[in-house]
Design a protein around this motif. Structure first.
Motif, PDB file in Angstrom:
ATOM      1  N   MET A   8       0.956  -1.144   0.050  1.00  0.00           N
ATOM      2  CA  MET A   8       0.238   0.103  -0.022  1.00  0.00           C
ATOM      3  C   MET A   8       0.769   1.176  -0.060  1.00  0.00           C
ATOM      4  N   SER A   9       0.578   2.150  -0.704  1.00  0.00           N
ATOM      5  CA  SER A   9       1.246   3.605  -0.683  1.00  0.00           C
ATOM      6  C   SER A   9      -0.027   4.784  -0.652  1.00  0.00           C
ATOM      7  N   VAL A  10       0.896   5.533   0.154  1.00  0.00           N
ATOM      8  CA  VAL A  10      -0.013   6.630   0.657  1.00  0.00           C
ATOM      9  C   VAL A  10       0.823   8.147   0.662  1.00  0.00           C
ATOM     10  N   VAL A  11       0.480   9.124  -0.080  1.00  0.00           N
ATOM     11  CA  VAL A  11       1.423  10.110  -0.297  1.00  0.00           C
ATOM     12  C   VAL A  11       0.352  11.267  -0.215  1.00  0.00           C
ATOM     13  N   ALA A  12       1.000  12.425   0.613  1.00  0.00           N
ATOM     14  CA  ALA A  12       0.140  13.707   0.744  1.00  0.00           C
ATOM     15  C   ALA A  12       0.374  14.460  -0.463  1.00  0.00           C
ATOM     16  N   ASN A  42      10.513  16.916  -1.891  1.00  0.00           N
ATOM     17  CA  ASN A  42       9.058  16.922  -1.810  1.00  0.00           C
ATOM     18  C   ASN A  42       8.225  16.777  -2.973  1.00  0.00           C
ATOM     19  N   PHE A  43       9.011  17.120  -4.141  1.00  0.00           N
ATOM     20  CA  PHE A  43       8.344  17.186  -5.312  1.00  0.00           C
ATOM     21  C   PHE A  43       9.124  16.415  -6.426  1.00  0.00           C
ATOM     22  N   THR A  44       8.186  15.797  -7.192  1.00  0.00           N
ATOM     23  CA  THR A  44       8.533  14.928  -8.439  1.00  0.00           C
ATOM     24  C   THR A  44       8.749  16.007  -9.895  1.00  0.00           C
ATOM     25  N   THR A  91       5.184  11.686  -6.649  1.00  0.00           N
ATOM     26  CA  THR A  91       5.081  10.517  -7.066  1.00  0.00           C
ATOM     27  C   THR A  91       5.859   9.599  -6.166  1.00  0.00           C
ATOM     28  N   PHE A  92       5.152   8.583  -5.657  1.00  0.00           N
ATOM     29  CA  PHE A  92       5.776   7.805  -4.484  1.00  0.00           C
ATOM     30  C   PHE A  92       5.387   6.182  -5.044  1.00  0.00           C
ATOM     31  N   GLY A  93       6.440   5.342  -4.749  1.00  0.00           N
ATOM     32  CA  GLY A  93       6.291   3.922  -5.333  1.00  0.00           C
ATOM     33  C   GLY A  93       7.725   3.293  -6.037  1.00  0.00           C
ATOM     34  N   SER A  94       7.608   2.329  -6.029  1.00  0.00           N
ATOM     35  CA  SER A  94       8.858   1.559  -6.601  1.00  0.00           C
ATOM     36  C   SER A  94       8.789   1.449  -8.212  1.00  0.00           C
ATOM     37  N   SER A 101       2.173   2.466  -7.105  1.00  0.00           N
ATOM     38  CA  SER A 101       2.822   3.789  -7.338  1.00  0.00           C
ATOM     39  C   SER A 101       1.783   4.961  -7.427  1.00  0.00           C
ATOM     40  N   VAL A 102       1.883   5.888  -6.643  1.00  0.00           N
ATOM     41  CA  VAL A 102       0.658   6.991  -6.322  1.00  0.00           C
ATOM     42  C   VAL A 102       1.170   8.392  -6.726  1.00  0.00           C
ATOM     43  N   THR A 103       0.510   9.120  -7.484  1.00  0.00           N
ATOM     44  CA  THR A 103       1.038  10.657  -7.539  1.00  0.00           C
ATOM     45  C   THR A 103       0.115  11.458  -7.319  1.00  0.00           C
TER      46      THR A 103
END
Length: 114
Positions: A8-12, A42-44, A91-94, A101-103
């Protein structure tokens, strides 16, 4: 049981860029803004939107920049009126199959125009 284990991925959402300015200079549109990046990395990306209408419904052009960007020179303007706004993405995730992966997108900056 292993069947219940799921990644599970959670990103603010990142904070929205602020203090956007746009000026016409030498046939180019020159933009600057503040990212309000309170956390390292903090940013992609930073995304710049340009339109020929204040509602961003006509003439929309989207440019994606590096996360560290705090300015942009638009070399594709002609005569007429342009509206700009920017937002940040995170974006967070592998990126590995089977792992999410979550954006998240920030809100928009203020609108600047010339």
């Amino acid at each position: 049981d292993d069947d219940m284990m799921r990644p599970m991925s959670v990103v603010a959402a990142p904070p929205a860029p602020t203090s956007l300015t746009a000026v016409k200079s030498g046939g180019n549109g020159v933009l600057t803004w503040k990212t309000n990046n309170i956390y390292p990395n903090n940013f992609t990306n930073i995304v710049v939107q340009r339109a020929t209408s204040s509602g961003f419904t006509t003439g929309l052009k989207v440019t994606t920049l590096a996360a560290s960007a705090t300015g942009y020179t638009d070399k594709t303007i002609g005569t007429g009126h342009y509206y700009y706004r920017v937002y940040a993405t995170e974006t967070f995730g592998s990126g590995v199959a089977g792992y999410p992966s979550v954006t998240q997108l920030s809100g928009f900056s203020n609108v600047a125009n010339f």
